[in-house]
Scaffold this motif. Structure first.
Motif, PDB file in Angstrom:
ATOM      1  N   ALA A  96       9.952  38.138  13.468  1.00 36.57           N
ATOM      2  CA  ALA A  96      10.393  38.296  12.081  1.00 36.57           C
ATOM      3  C   ALA A  96      11.910  38.143  11.983  1.00 36.57           C
ATOM      4  O   ALA A  96      12.426  37.525  11.043  1.00 36.57           O
ATOM      5  CB  ALA A  96       9.958  39.653  11.542  1.00 36.57           C
ATOM      6  N   LEU A  97      12.631  38.677  12.960  1.00 37.91           N
ATOM      7  CA  LEU A  97      14.082  38.493  12.993  1.00 37.91           C
ATOM      8  C   LEU A  97      14.450  37.037  13.241  1.00 37.91           C
ATOM      9  O   LEU A  97      15.434  36.524  12.683  1.00 37.91           O
ATOM     10  CB  LEU A  97      14.697  39.377  14.082  1.00 37.91           C
ATOM     11  N   LEU A  98      13.677  36.353  14.080  1.00 35.43           N
ATOM     12  CA  LEU A  98      13.915  34.931  14.298  1.00 35.43           C
ATOM     13  C   LEU A  98      13.779  34.171  12.980  1.00 35.43           C
ATOM     14  O   LEU A  98      14.591  33.282  12.663  1.00 35.43           O
ATOM     15  CB  LEU A  98      12.928  34.387  15.330  1.00 35.43           C
ATOM     16  N   ALA A  99      12.765  34.521  12.189  1.00 34.63           N
ATOM     17  CA  ALA A  99      12.602  33.887  10.878  1.00 34.63           C
ATOM     18  C   ALA A  99      13.791  34.183   9.973  1.00 34.63           C
ATOM     19  O   ALA A  99      14.282  33.294   9.262  1.00 34.63           O
ATOM     20  CB  ALA A  99      11.298  34.365  10.239  1.00 34.63           C
ATOM     21  N   ASP A 100      14.279  35.423  10.002  1.00 35.75           N
ATOM     22  CA  ASP A 100      15.449  35.776   9.201  1.00 35.75           C
ATOM     23  C   ASP A 100      16.666  34.947   9.592  1.00 35.75           C
ATOM     24  O   ASP A 100      17.495  34.585   8.749  1.00 35.75           O
ATOM     25  CB  ASP A 100      15.791  37.259   9.377  1.00 35.75           C
ATOM     26  N   SER A 101      16.782  34.642  10.890  1.00 38.36           N
ATOM     27  CA  SER A 101      17.965  33.945  11.389  1.00 38.36           C
ATOM     28  C   SER A 101      17.999  32.472  11.023  1.00 38.36           C
ATOM     29  O   SER A 101      19.023  31.812  11.191  1.00 38.36           O
ATOM     30  CB  SER A 101      18.060  34.095  12.913  1.00 38.36           C
ATOM     31  N   LEU A 102      16.890  31.931  10.508  1.00 35.23           N
ATOM     32  CA  LEU A 102      16.868  30.514  10.154  1.00 35.23           C
ATOM     33  C   LEU A 102      17.753  30.216   8.950  1.00 35.23           C
ATOM     34  O   LEU A 102      18.347  29.142   8.850  1.00 35.23           O
ATOM     35  CB  LEU A 102      15.428  30.067   9.879  1.00 35.23           C
ATOM     36  N   PHE A 103      17.820  31.167   8.026  1.00 33.47           N
ATOM     37  CA  PHE A 103      18.698  31.036   6.857  1.00 33.47           C
ATOM     38  C   PHE A 103      19.525  32.314   6.750  1.00 33.47           C
ATOM     39  O   PHE A 103      19.260  33.168   5.893  1.00 33.47           O
ATOM     40  CB  PHE A 103      17.877  30.807   5.588  1.00 33.47           C
ATOM     41  N   PRO A 104      20.496  32.488   7.628  1.00 30.87           N
ATOM     42  CA  PRO A 104      21.214  33.766   7.700  1.00 30.87           C
ATOM     43  C   PRO A 104      22.111  34.042   6.504  1.00 30.87           C
ATOM     44  O   PRO A 104      22.448  35.199   6.245  1.00 30.87           O
ATOM     45  CB  PRO A 104      22.039  33.623   8.985  1.00 30.87           C
ATOM     46  N   ASP A 105      22.497  33.007   5.774  1.00 30.59           N
ATOM     47  CA  ASP A 105      23.378  33.186   4.627  1.00 30.59           C
ATOM     48  C   ASP A 105      22.542  33.445   3.375  1.00 30.59           C
ATOM     49  O   ASP A 105      21.778  32.573   2.954  1.00 30.59           O
ATOM     50  CB  ASP A 105      24.236  31.936   4.434  1.00 30.59           C
ATOM     51  N   PRO A 106      22.663  34.621   2.747  1.00 32.10           N
ATOM     52  CA  PRO A 106      21.886  34.900   1.532  1.00 32.10           C
ATOM     53  C   PRO A 106      22.151  33.897   0.421  1.00 32.10           C
ATOM     54  O   PRO A 106      21.317  33.699  -0.464  1.00 32.10           O
ATOM     55  CB  PRO A 106      22.346  36.309   1.128  1.00 32.10           C
ATOM     56  N   GLY A 107      23.305  33.238   0.471  1.00 27.91           N
ATOM     57  CA  GLY A 107      23.627  32.261  -0.558  1.00 27.91           C
ATOM     58  C   GLY A 107      22.737  31.031  -0.541  1.00 27.91           C
ATOM     59  O   GLY A 107      22.657  30.313  -1.544  1.00 27.91           O
ATOM     60  N   THR A 108      22.060  30.782   0.593  1.00 31.46           N
ATOM     61  CA  THR A 108      21.190  29.605   0.670  1.00 31.46           C
ATOM     62  C   THR A 108      20.038  29.701  -0.318  1.00 31.46           C
ATOM     63  O   THR A 108      19.704  28.731  -1.006  1.00 31.46           O
ATOM     64  CB  THR A 108      20.647  29.434   2.099  1.00 31.46           C
ATOM     65  N   ARG A 109      19.418  30.884  -0.396  1.00 35.13           N
ATOM     66  CA  ARG A 109      18.318  31.052  -1.344  1.00 35.13           C
ATOM     67  C   ARG A 109      18.814  30.918  -2.787  1.00 35.13           C
ATOM     68  O   ARG A 109      18.141  30.341  -3.637  1.00 35.13           O
ATOM     69  CB  ARG A 109      17.635  32.400  -1.119  1.00 35.13           C
ATOM     70  N   ARG A 110      19.983  31.467  -3.063  1.00 43.10           N
ATOM     71  CA  ARG A 110      20.537  31.337  -4.413  1.00 43.10           C
ATOM     72  C   ARG A 110      20.825  29.875  -4.732  1.00 43.10           C
ATOM     73  O   ARG A 110      20.611  29.415  -5.860  1.00 43.10           O
ATOM     74  CB  ARG A 110      21.808  32.174  -4.548  1.00 43.10           C
ATOM     75  N   TYR A 111      21.308  29.134  -3.753  1.00 42.50           N
ATOM     76  CA  TYR A 111      21.596  27.718  -3.958  1.00 42.50           C
ATOM     77  C   TYR A 111      20.325  26.944  -4.319  1.00 42.50           C
ATOM     78  O   TYR A 111      20.299  26.156  -5.272  1.00 42.50           O
ATOM     79  CB  TYR A 111      22.234  27.125  -2.694  1.00 42.50           C
TER      80      TYR A 111
END
Length: 452
Positions: free
Chosen positions: A76-91
């Motif tokens: 689950a942490l590995l999955a989190d690390s794929l998009f570590p910047d919260p701004g990516t989802r906002r983008y």
């Protein structure tokens, strides 16, 4: 395209009517275009010229079953690390008017990206960054781990989920299916950056993944972007097989999870099931449907509350579970009825009427409408992960007889240890289970969400 003979088609129609044939016809009508990059990445495509959007769904065919013991939550942490910047989802959401989701379960990690087709190359570049960028540094790793710990501390967990997790833990112990996918506060605290790098090296590889693209982007444009941006993704020399030592026998002493003041009880009665690829798995799904009907007929109170019987299949094993939310007074009758159901299924074949009713219900599920790109992508990816198609299951369902179901019931239930878990007010549950011998009682609390 797969084909069936006229005689086979006539036999299937005679036995079960049109639902079986529709599984074949529909399966064959939605076959994707198939490609593969030199690094082993499989690509499944469907061009929809009128679709203004495009969906990309990348599945890594390894999930939480590969978490090391005591370090649950690593994948689950590995999955989190794929998009570590919260701004990516906002983008993706605000700038591209799209969607970015990442999920992890026992068998997989999956990334879903949706946006207008004009932004297709941007989506592929986001995928490229996720799988090719350098792993997180110590500071980023610490932030990701703390964010997941905070999520665990601050999230309210429903009683039914607590009962489900306790049942899996009771049934499988330290075996992967007995451990929580998201981990615990204690297991997450043990995970180091080195553990994350080790998991990334073993599982985040092009030849351990499949990518689906559905939407308004043609094959030529799609493959040009995939070769350019995902072609450099590393290929592993070896893939890690999903082989584990079989679990120890479960603790069959009834477990009471004491939640003082609870008005109802969550009850679970469970046995080990079959893995997703097992040839008898379709029969186990039918048995679950028949068992559900028999259980509610045995105890009509179950029909008025949240109750279920399900066979939950994963890569390495499965669970066959009776579950309900009941009054404490109905706890013992519900458990007695569940035991009678499995005893009767092993002793006598179900009737033809029961089989046909359950078969049609199951077929209505596997023949569900696949108009959405998400649903179609999931179907294709499940076939890649588990190696079983809708047509395969339809064939198995068509061939089932009551005697076959009894044989599978004997395989599942005869002399198989079962676990019992009840969550609710401890005093009331202990009184309700007074005649069931020694019980184990564990006090539980349900955290509430933190206020902002």
């Amino acid at each position: 395209m797969r084909r069936i003979s006229f005689s086979t088609a006539l036999l299937l129609l005679t036995i079960c009517g049109w639902p079986i044939l529709s599984a074949y016809a529909y399966q064959n009508s939605i076959e994707p275009q198939r490609e593969q990059l030199l690094n082993g990445l499989k690509i499944l495509l469907q061009y929809r010229p009128a679709d203004p959007n495009v969906l990309l769904k990348l599945r890594i065919h390894s999930g939480a079953i590969f978490d090391l013991a005591g370090k649950e939550g690593t994948m689950a942490l590995l999955a989190d690390s794929l998009f570590p910047d919260p701004g990516t989802r906002r983008y993706v959401s605000e700038e591209l008017d799209g969607r970015l989701d990442v999920v992890t379960d026992y068998d997989l990690i999956e990334i879903t990206l949706v946006a207008p087709k004009d932004d297709f190359e941007r989506l592929v570049e986001l995928l490229r960054n996720a799988v090719l960028n350098q792993p997180p540094d110590e500071a980023t790793f610490a932030r990701l781990r703390e964010a997941r710990l905070e999520l665990l501390r601050g999230t309210s967990v429903a009683p039914n989920l607590i009962a489900d997790r306790a049942t899996a833990a009771r049934l499988f112990g330290s075996y992967p299916l007995g451990r929580p996918i998201i981990g615990t506060a204690e297991s997450l605290a043990r995970i180091t950056r080195a553990d994350l790098l080790f998991a990334r090296e073993r599982f985040l590889n092009a030849n351990n993944a499949t990518l689906v693209m559905i939407g308004g982007v043609d094959r030529t444009r799609a493959m040009r972007a995939f070769r350019q941006l995902l072609g450099p993704w590393r290929k592993s020399e070896t893939r890690v097989p999903a082989t584990f030592r079989q679990p120890e026998a479960p603790n069959v002493r009834p477990l009471i999870l004491d939640l003082p003041g609870a008005e109802t009880a969550e009850v679970r009665f469970a046995l080990r099931g079959l893995p997703r690829r097992d040839r008898d798995r379709p029969a186990a799904e039918i048995l679950a449907l028949i068992a559900r009907t028999r259980w509610t007929n045995e105890l009509p109170a179950l029909a008025r509350t949240a109750s279920f019987v399900r066979h939950e299949a994963h890569m390495i094993s499965g669970l066959f579970t009776f579950g309900a939310s009941v009054r404490a007074a109905d706890l013992a009758p519900a458990l007695d009825a569940a035991q009678r159901v499995i005893r009767d299924l092993t002793a006598t074949p179900p009737s033809n009427e029961e089989l046909e009713r359950a078969r049609r219900e199951r077929l209505s599920t596997i023949n569900r409408p696949l108009s959405s790109a998400d649903a179609l992508a999931d179907l294709w990816l499940d076939e890649e992960t588990y190696g079983v198609t809708t047509s395969d299951e339809a064939r198995s369902l068509a061939a089932l007889t009551p005697a076959d179901l009894q044989k599978v019931a004997i395989r599942l239930f005869k002399d198989a240890p079962a676990v019992t878990v009840a969550l609710g007010d401890g005093a009331a549950l202990r009184s309700a289970m007074a005649n069931r011998g020694e019980v184990e009682i564990v006090r539980v609390t349900i955290p509430t969400e933190k206020s902002n």
